[in-house]
Write a protein that holds these residues in place. Structure first.
Motif, PDB file in Angstrom:
ATOM      1  N   SER A 105       2.707   3.519  12.484  1.00  7.50           N
ATOM      2  CA  SER A 105       2.449   3.218  13.898  1.00  7.50           C
ATOM      3  C   SER A 105       2.909   4.368  14.777  1.00  7.50           C
ATOM      4  O   SER A 105       2.217   4.786  15.712  1.00  7.50           O
ATOM      5  CB  SER A 105       3.202   1.957  14.335  1.00  7.50           C
ATOM      6  OG  SER A 105       2.901   0.885  13.495  1.00  7.50           O
ATOM      7  N   LYS A 153       2.635   5.418   4.910  1.00  4.40           N
ATOM      8  CA  LYS A 153       2.601   4.604   3.685  1.00  4.40           C
ATOM      9  C   LYS A 153       2.948   5.367   2.397  1.00  4.40           C
ATOM     10  O   LYS A 153       4.111   5.489   2.068  1.00  4.40           O
ATOM     11  CB  LYS A 153       1.258   3.881   3.576  1.00  4.40           C
ATOM     12  CG  LYS A 153       1.136   2.811   4.662  1.00  4.40           C
ATOM     13  CD  LYS A 153       0.171   1.705   4.323  1.00  4.40           C
ATOM     14  CE  LYS A 153       0.318   0.544   5.267  1.00  4.40           C
ATOM     15  NZ  LYS A 153      -0.600   0.511   6.390  1.00  4.40           N
ATOM     16  N   SER A 209       7.261   5.705  10.834  1.00  6.24           N
ATOM     17  CA  SER A 209       6.291   4.695  10.391  1.00  6.24           C
ATOM     18  C   SER A 209       4.895   5.138  10.774  1.00  6.24           C
ATOM     19  O   SER A 209       4.719   6.032  11.621  1.00  6.24           O
ATOM     20  CB  SER A 209       6.584   3.345  11.048  1.00  6.24           C
ATOM     21  OG  SER A 209       6.298   3.421  12.433  1.00  6.24           O
ATOM     22  N   ASP A 260      -6.738   8.615  11.066  1.00  7.00           N
ATOM     23  CA  ASP A 260      -5.564   7.840  10.673  1.00  7.00           C
ATOM     24  C   ASP A 260      -5.661   7.609   9.168  1.00  7.00           C
ATOM     25  O   ASP A 260      -6.343   6.700   8.706  1.00  7.00           O
ATOM     26  CB  ASP A 260      -5.549   6.519  11.452  1.00  7.00           C
ATOM     27  CG  ASP A 260      -4.404   5.606  11.025  1.00  7.00           C
ATOM     28  OD1 ASP A 260      -3.705   5.949  10.056  1.00  7.00           O
ATOM     29  OD2 ASP A 260      -4.236   4.546  11.660  1.00  7.00           O
ATOM     30  N   TYR A 315      -7.313  -0.947  12.844  1.00 10.30           N
ATOM     31  CA  TYR A 315      -5.874  -1.225  12.844  1.00 10.30           C
ATOM     32  C   TYR A 315      -5.143   0.100  12.743  1.00 10.30           C
ATOM     33  O   TYR A 315      -5.309   0.842  11.774  1.00 10.30           O
ATOM     34  CB  TYR A 315      -5.476  -2.137  11.672  1.00 10.30           C
ATOM     35  CG  TYR A 315      -3.985  -2.392  11.649  1.00 10.30           C
ATOM     36  CD1 TYR A 315      -3.429  -3.346  12.498  1.00 10.30           C
ATOM     37  CD2 TYR A 315      -3.131  -1.648  10.839  1.00 10.30           C
ATOM     38  CE1 TYR A 315      -2.062  -3.559  12.525  1.00 10.30           C
ATOM     39  CE2 TYR A 315      -1.766  -1.850  10.864  1.00 10.30           C
ATOM     40  CZ  TYR A 315      -1.236  -2.811  11.700  1.00 10.30           C
ATOM     41  OH  TYR A 315       0.123  -3.012  11.731  1.00 10.30           O
ATOM     42  N   HIS A 316      -4.319   0.380  13.744  1.00 11.56           N
ATOM     43  CA  HIS A 316      -3.592   1.650  13.734  1.00 11.56           C
ATOM     44  C   HIS A 316      -2.096   1.454  13.890  1.00 11.56           C
ATOM     45  O   HIS A 316      -1.362   2.418  14.118  1.00 11.56           O
ATOM     46  CB  HIS A 316      -4.133   2.574  14.831  1.00 11.56           C
ATOM     47  CG  HIS A 316      -5.572   2.960  14.620  1.00 11.56           C
ATOM     48  ND1 HIS A 316      -5.967   3.818  13.615  1.00 11.56           N
ATOM     49  CD2 HIS A 316      -6.715   2.579  15.253  1.00 11.56           C
ATOM     50  CE1 HIS A 316      -7.292   3.966  13.655  1.00 11.56           C
ATOM     51  NE2 HIS A 316      -7.762   3.215  14.627  1.00 11.56           N
ATOM     52  N   VAL A 336      -3.118   6.866   7.270  1.00 14.49           N
ATOM     53  CA  VAL A 336      -1.879   6.198   6.862  1.00 14.49           C
ATOM     54  C   VAL A 336      -2.112   5.384   5.583  1.00 14.49           C
ATOM     55  O   VAL A 336      -1.297   5.405   4.666  1.00 14.49           O
ATOM     56  CB  VAL A 336      -1.334   5.321   8.011  1.00 14.49           C
ATOM     57  CG1 VAL A 336      -0.190   4.437   7.528  1.00 14.49           C
ATOM     58  CG2 VAL A 336      -0.866   6.200   9.173  1.00 14.49           C
ATOM     59  N   TRP A 362       0.818  -1.216   0.000  1.00 13.05           N
ATOM     60  CA  TRP A 362       0.000   0.000   0.000  1.00 13.05           C
ATOM     61  C   TRP A 362       0.852   1.267   0.000  1.00 13.05           C
ATOM     62  O   TRP A 362       0.365   2.343   0.365  1.00 13.05           O
ATOM     63  CB  TRP A 362      -0.958   0.050   1.208  1.00 13.05           C
ATOM     64  CG  TRP A 362      -1.666  -1.226   1.547  1.00 13.05           C
ATOM     65  CD1 TRP A 362      -1.595  -2.433   0.864  1.00 13.05           C
ATOM     66  CD2 TRP A 362      -2.564  -1.463   2.635  1.00 13.05           C
ATOM     67  NE1 TRP A 362      -2.385  -3.371   1.472  1.00 13.05           N
ATOM     68  CE2 TRP A 362      -2.984  -2.809   2.572  1.00 13.05           C
ATOM     69  CE3 TRP A 362      -3.040  -0.659   3.667  1.00 13.05           C
ATOM     70  CZ2 TRP A 362      -3.871  -3.366   3.500  1.00 13.05           C
ATOM     71  CZ3 TRP A 362      -3.924  -1.216   4.590  1.00 13.05           C
ATOM     72  CH2 TRP A 362      -4.327  -2.557   4.488  1.00 13.05           C
TER      73      TRP A 362
HETATM   74  C1  LIG Z   1      -0.315   0.394   7.860  1.00 16.77           C
HETATM   75  C2  LIG Z   1      -1.127   1.196   8.791  1.00 16.77           C
HETATM   76  C3  LIG Z   1      -0.589   1.687   9.992  1.00 16.77           C
HETATM   77  C4  LIG Z   1       0.787   1.340  10.465  1.00 16.77           C
HETATM   78  O1  LIG Z   1       1.789   1.815   9.629  1.00 16.77           O
HETATM   79  P1  LIG Z   1       3.265   1.185   9.720  1.00 16.77           P
HETATM   80  O2  LIG Z   1       4.066   2.029   8.799  1.00 16.77           O
HETATM   81  O3  LIG Z   1       3.137  -0.239   9.265  1.00 16.77           O
HETATM   82  O4  LIG Z   1       3.702   1.276  11.139  1.00 16.77           O
HETATM   83  C5  LIG Z   1      -1.377   2.509  10.773  1.00 16.77           C
HETATM   84  N1  LIG Z   1      -2.635   2.815  10.399  1.00 16.77           N
HETATM   85  C6  LIG Z   1      -3.190   2.357   9.267  1.00 16.77           C
HETATM   86  C7  LIG Z   1      -4.570   2.771   8.895  1.00 16.77           C
HETATM   87  C8  LIG Z   1      -2.462   1.517   8.427  1.00 16.77           C
HETATM   88  O5  LIG Z   1      -3.020   1.026   7.312  1.00 16.77           O
END
Ligand SMILES: *Cc1c(COP(=O)(O)O)cnc(C)c1O
Length: 455
Positions: free
Chosen positions: A119, A288, A117, A259, A153-154, A261, A59
């Motif tokens: 996270s 990401k 990252s 979030d 998932y965060h 990400v 992703w």
């Molecule tokens: C992938 C993801 C994370 C974590 O990111 P990392 O770079 O793997 O630590 C946090 N929140 C969401 C919504 C994600 O998809």
């Protein structure tokens, strides 16, 4: 590379390496793919076999691999400096990137904190949200709870795991996690209130609102993945859901954390998912795609109001005592800056929209397959949920490894994808062209058909 050294690489991997989110016992049995190079949407292994990168290297990839402008920007940056600390010093690309991020994110987000990252970006969001309540005028330090959705998932650090809702990943760490309030998520295919889309009266949101009103004075912030809960298996939210969440948080005076990400940087079809319902979160986490899939970097953005609560005399100790060794790294910041410039220079979002339509149209035909239960799409993020029985929605057994079998079949046919349990994820680089997209979908369709008719 010679035959012999290729075999050695596989042996060495199995001997020395521990891979993330991987059952290493299976790994040792498997024939593994070792990537050596790439071009555009194709990645190539050490044997010279090429694959379409169907999940954008987890992703992250946006404009394809070896995008010339990003390659050159990083090389130029290397000729100047690769890294200096961001603690007590600043640097050119990180400053310019911060400015750019403030310009392109929803209005009100004015301050940028860098991490490495996703996270960590979430971890920063949580820590700052709480510290804000402690340090603002008229402090409310009793606000120690975070509200999050089921299946959320965060990330994998302990703070981001605390606000996570995927038992498979998170349950074992329970003794080390802080207490949170979990609310039902709008997983419409498996509605927690047994409603159908037609009868839906938003019971899940009603529960969300009830919990927030009941616990308001204990709550520091609400954290959500806007539009699509990614790692949960691509669970998309119905239209209007985000506005309702945002209105609730604003009315109750609770900090709203988005979030983005996974959804940020064009994935949803707009630069950020928040734009679809014109939402102005108080905090936003990015990761990401931020560097175009090149280097580890993440960012957390804040409103001035939150930032201001951290200002004071040195001896007040109101600083945010947090940071990582590589915070604000020049190479990563330069990659990110160039990534964003390409969006503008090459009108990436405009060229993406017909491809999103093509994707939607092609996905309709996947319902022909008996074991396709649900197809969920937000822009260029797709999850196809496979079920043993399409009428009863009965899932496969974990031991059937249905998702893994499908992606292994796709791999034989030249496509790299990665499942989330029984959900097949499709998330190609935004730069994929229509013919490559058709090939990707043909391969996935045929792989699902073959594997599910034999299972
Ligand atoms: C992938 C993801 C994370 C974590 O990111 P990392 O770079 O793997 O630590 C946090 N929140 C969401 C919504 C994600 O998809």
């Amino acid at each position: 590379m010679s035959e012999i050294s290729m075999r050695h690489l596989e042996e060495k991997d199995k001997k020395y390496v521990w891979h993330p989110f991987t059952q290493m016992m299976d790994w040792e049995e498997e024939e593994i793919v070792i990537i050596k190079e790439a071009d555009g949407v194709y990645i190539k292994d050490i044997n010279g076999k090429t694959y379409i990168d169907g999940v954008s290297s987890l992703w992250t990839n946006v404009h394809g691999h070896r995008k010339q402008k990003i390659d050159e920007a990083i090389k130029n940056q290397i000729d100047q400096i690769s890294h200096s600390t961001f603690l007590g010093l600043s640097n050119v690309p990180a400053i310019l990137l911060a400015e750019k991020l403030v310009q392109i994110t929803p209005p009100g987000l004015d301050k940028v904190f860098f991490s490495d990252s996703g996270s960590e970006a979430v971890e920063v969001a949580l820590k700052v949200a709480y510290q804000y309540w402690c340090q603002k005028e008229n402090p409310e330090p009793q606000r120690t709870k975070f509200v999050h959705l089921k299946h959320s998932y965060h990330g994998d650090t302990l703070g981001s795991v605390s606000v996570g809702g995927i038992d498979l990943f998170h349950k074992i760490y329970k003794p080390f996690l802080f207490e949170t309030i979990s609310v039902p998520s709008p997983y419409c295919y498996r509605c927690p209130f047994s409603q159908t889309k037609e009868q839906c009266s938003r019971e899940c949101f009603g529960e969300f609102a009830r919990v927030i009103r009941q616990h308001n004075k204990e709550i520091a912030a609400v954290v959500v993945e806007p539009l699509m809960q990614g790692a949960a298996g691509m669970i998309n939210q119905p239209k209007g859901y985000l506005s309702a969440v945002s209105d609730l948080a604003k009315n109750e005076g609770i900090v709203l954390i988005f979030d983005e990400v996974a959804t940020g940087f064009g994935r949803s079809g707009k630069m950020f998912a928040a734009e679809w319902e014109d939402i102005k979160p108080d905090i936003m986490a990015l990761g990401k795609g931020i560097t175009g899939g090149y280097l580890p970097l993440s960012a957390t953005l804040f409103t001035k109001d939150i930032f201001n609560a951290f200002l004071g005399d040195y001896s007040d100790f109101k600083s945010f005592f947090h940071g990582h060794t590589y915070t604000g790294n020049q190479l990563a910041a330069q990659a990110a800056l160039t990534n964003i410039e390409i969006f503008e220079d090459e009108k990436v979002l405009e060229t993406l929209s017909p491809k999103i339509e093509l994707l939607a149209k092609r996905l309709e035909s996947f319902y022909e397959l008996e074991h396709v239960g649900d197809i969920r799409q937000v822009g260029f993020m797709v999850g196809i949920e496979l079920v043993r029985n399409g009428n009863t929605k009965e899932p496969y057994e974990a031991g059937d490894k249905i998702g893994i079998k499908v992606i292994m079949e796709a791999r034989r046919r030249g496509v790299i994808i990665r499942p989330l349990g029984d959900v097949i994820v499709i998330m190609p680089p935004l730069s994929i062209d229509q013919s490559q997209l058709n090939t990707l979908l043909d391969v996935i369709y045929d792989s699902i058909k073959l594997v599910t008719s034999n299972a």
